[in-house]
Design a protein around this motif. Structure first.
Motif, mmCIF file in Angstrom:
data_model
loop_
_atom_site.group_PDB
_atom_site.id
_atom_site.type_symbol
_atom_site.label_atom_id
_atom_site.label_comp_id
_atom_site.label_asym_id
_atom_site.label_seq_id
_atom_site.Cartn_x
_atom_site.Cartn_y
_atom_site.Cartn_z
ATOM 1 N N ILE A 49 47.812 43.784 43.223
ATOM 2 C CA ILE A 49 47.704 42.336 43.465
ATOM 3 C C ILE A 49 46.251 41.904 43.411
ATOM 4 O O ILE A 49 45.910 40.854 42.849
ATOM 5 C CB ILE A 49 48.351 41.970 44.819
ATOM 6 C CG1 ILE A 49 49.866 42.173 44.750
ATOM 7 C CG2 ILE A 49 48.027 40.541 45.224
ATOM 8 C CD1 ILE A 49 50.570 42.044 46.073
ATOM 9 N N ALA A 50 45.355 42.728 43.956
ATOM 10 C CA ALA A 50 43.926 42.396 43.929
ATOM 11 C C ALA A 50 43.409 42.344 42.498
ATOM 12 O O ALA A 50 42.633 41.448 42.139
ATOM 13 C CB ALA A 50 43.139 43.419 44.749
ATOM 14 N N TYR A 51 43.838 43.292 41.659
ATOM 15 C CA TYR A 51 43.413 43.272 40.256
ATOM 16 C C TYR A 51 43.918 42.017 39.538
ATOM 17 O O TYR A 51 43.187 41.404 38.758
ATOM 18 C CB TYR A 51 43.897 44.520 39.526
ATOM 19 C CG TYR A 51 43.064 45.748 39.786
ATOM 20 C CD1 TYR A 51 41.676 45.687 39.844
ATOM 21 C CD2 TYR A 51 43.670 46.991 39.947
ATOM 22 C CE1 TYR A 51 40.913 46.815 40.071
ATOM 23 C CE2 TYR A 51 42.919 48.128 40.175
ATOM 24 C CZ TYR A 51 41.533 48.030 40.241
ATOM 25 O OH TYR A 51 40.790 49.144 40.461
ATOM 26 N N VAL A 52 45.157 41.631 39.797
ATOM 27 C CA VAL A 52 45.708 40.430 39.164
ATOM 28 C C VAL A 52 44.938 39.197 39.613
ATOM 29 O O VAL A 52 44.601 38.318 38.800
ATOM 30 C CB VAL A 52 47.220 40.297 39.468
ATOM 31 C CG1 VAL A 52 47.747 38.929 39.056
ATOM 32 C CG2 VAL A 52 47.994 41.406 38.774
ATOM 33 N N LEU A 53 44.619 39.102 40.911
ATOM 34 C CA LEU A 53 43.868 37.958 41.412
ATOM 35 C C LEU A 53 42.451 37.917 40.839
ATOM 36 O O LEU A 53 41.938 36.837 40.511
ATOM 37 C CB LEU A 53 43.824 37.982 42.941
ATOM 38 C CG LEU A 53 45.154 37.661 43.637
ATOM 39 C CD1 LEU A 53 45.007 37.832 45.144
ATOM 40 C CD2 LEU A 53 45.610 36.259 43.296
ATOM 41 N N MET A 54 41.822 39.093 40.694
ATOM 42 C CA MET A 54 40.485 39.100 40.095
ATOM 43 C C MET A 54 40.535 38.682 38.629
ATOM 44 O O MET A 54 39.657 37.942 38.158
ATOM 45 C CB MET A 54 39.861 40.498 40.223
ATOM 46 C CG MET A 54 39.348 40.809 41.617
ATOM 47 S SD MET A 54 38.306 42.284 41.703
ATOM 48 C CE MET A 54 39.459 43.564 41.321
ATOM 49 N N LEU A 55 41.559 39.118 37.906
ATOM 50 C CA LEU A 55 41.705 38.707 36.515
ATOM 51 C C LEU A 55 41.950 37.209 36.417
ATOM 52 O O LEU A 55 41.379 36.527 35.552
ATOM 53 C CB LEU A 55 42.852 39.480 35.862
ATOM 54 C CG LEU A 55 43.086 39.229 34.383
ATOM 55 C CD1 LEU A 55 41.886 39.667 33.571
ATOM 56 C CD2 LEU A 55 44.338 39.944 33.921
ATOM 57 N N LEU A 56 42.765 36.687 37.330
ATOM 58 C CA LEU A 56 43.021 35.247 37.370
ATOM 59 C C LEU A 56 41.738 34.465 37.670
ATOM 60 O O LEU A 56 41.461 33.445 37.028
ATOM 61 C CB LEU A 56 44.091 34.928 38.416
ATOM 62 C CG LEU A 56 44.557 33.493 38.513
ATOM 63 C CD1 LEU A 56 45.248 33.084 37.216
ATOM 64 C CD2 LEU A 56 45.480 33.320 39.691
#
Length: 65
Positions: A49-56
């Motif tokens: 989830i953290a990786y997805v939020l950073m990509l977003l």
């Protein structure tokens, strides 16, 4: 001939006994059970989830600028 047979028995019996002492314990040997798989404590999900939020956030800043 009987004396020779008796000598041969006294010579062979310790050798047979030593061979059996080495072989017999391994006959009943059991392989240990495999280790249980590691349990998930949710850390991998949190990291995903953290990786997805950073990509977003990266995409959002790219679009804004």
């Amino acid at each position: 001939m009987e004396v020779f047979n008796l000598r041969l028995q006294f010579f062979l019996m310790p050798i047979i006994a030593l061979a059996l002492l080495l072989v017999v314990p391994t006959i009943n040997a059991q392989t240990p059970a495999p280790a249980p798989p590691p349990t998930s404590d949710g850390m991998a999900v949190d990291q995903g989830i953290a990786y997805v939020l950073m990509l977003l956030a990266l995409l959002l800043t790219y679009i804004i600028h």
